[in-house]
Design an enzyme around this catalytic site. Sequence first.
Site, PDB file in Angstrom:
ATOM      1  N   LYS A  87       0.857  -1.197   0.000  1.00 22.96           N
ATOM      2  CA  LYS A  87       0.000   0.000   0.000  1.00 22.96           C
ATOM      3  C   LYS A  87       0.890   1.243   0.000  1.00 22.96           C
ATOM      4  O   LYS A  87       1.781   1.396   0.849  1.00 22.96           O
ATOM      5  CB  LYS A  87      -0.887  -0.051   1.246  1.00 22.96           C
ATOM      6  CG  LYS A  87      -2.113   0.824   1.184  1.00 22.96           C
ATOM      7  CD  LYS A  87      -3.018   0.501   2.376  1.00 22.96           C
ATOM      8  CE  LYS A  87      -4.228   1.391   2.421  1.00 22.96           C
ATOM      9  NZ  LYS A  87      -4.968   1.208   3.690  1.00 22.96           N
TER      10      LYS A  87
HETATM   11  O1  G3P Z   1      -8.642   2.364   4.663  1.00 29.94           O
HETATM   12  C1  G3P Z   1      -8.618   3.697   5.049  1.00 29.94           C
HETATM   13  C2  G3P Z   1      -9.439   3.847   6.271  1.00 29.94           C
HETATM   14  O2  G3P Z   1      -8.849   3.126   7.307  1.00 29.94           O
HETATM   15  C3  G3P Z   1      -9.672   5.217   6.716  1.00 29.94           C
HETATM   16  O3  G3P Z   1     -10.838   5.161   7.450  1.00 29.94           O
HETATM   17  O4  G3P Z   1     -12.511   5.934   9.028  1.00 29.94           O
HETATM   18  O5  G3P Z   1     -10.078   6.487   9.380  1.00 29.94           O
HETATM   19  O6  G3P Z   1     -11.391   7.581   7.555  1.00 29.94           O
HETATM   20  P1  G3P Z   1     -11.226   6.369   8.406  1.00 29.94           P
END
Ligand code: G3P
Length: 221
Positions: A87
């Site tokens: 990634k």
């Molecule tokens: O895969 C990306 C994700 O983990 C981000 O999620 O909820 O932290 O915006 P969030």
Amino acid sequence: MKFFIDTANLSEIEEAYDMGVLDGVTTNPSLMAKEGITGEENVRNHYKAICDLVDDKVSAEVIATDYDAIIREGKELAKIDDKIVVKIPMIRDGIKAIKYFHSEGIRTNCTLVFSAGQAILAAKAGASYLSPFIGRLDDISYDGLELIQQIVHIYGNFGFETEVLAASVRHSMHLVKCAEIGADVVTCPLKVITGLLKHPLTDSGLAQFLSDHNKAAGKLT
Ligand code: G3P
């Protein structure tokens, strides 16, 4: 449509895999830190433990931000297991690294994507997956789902092979809408996957069926 779980928590990964619907795992440095995983060796061991739980496609994120270091770190991550997808953030050196890994047959997931222009660049470089963040766009009053729709449309125009992996998915309706739009993959926390199970009519209908069955069975004995 593929379901990935977005966590570094081993028991959550096990639980999702046990449901029989899991196609992969995504992590990021924040999710690793949340599990208290720090230090190169611990991180590597943790990724190996995740790979041992699932069939394929475990995204492991590089910390490096300059080209040579991304290549070095990405190669180390890829060596952990054949299931690893490297990634890489959407930055100039990241795009160059994605191009390199594509030529080496190493799968990549381009992360921190917030615009269609970025999505086009990642596809041109040969990213295997593209991670646009829906929830974080919604957080700042942009429509995250609209971006997914735009990218699916653009990729369809040109037959790009990069899979659209909707990330930062916060609730079950995000997931259902992504399915409608045609995102290839959704990655989300366990609660979003289990949230799909829930419907009050299912609960009341099942309670009724079981109660009728028990009443009828009681009459027979
Ligand atoms: O895969 C990306 C994700 O983990 C981000 O999620 O909820 O932290 O915006 P969030």
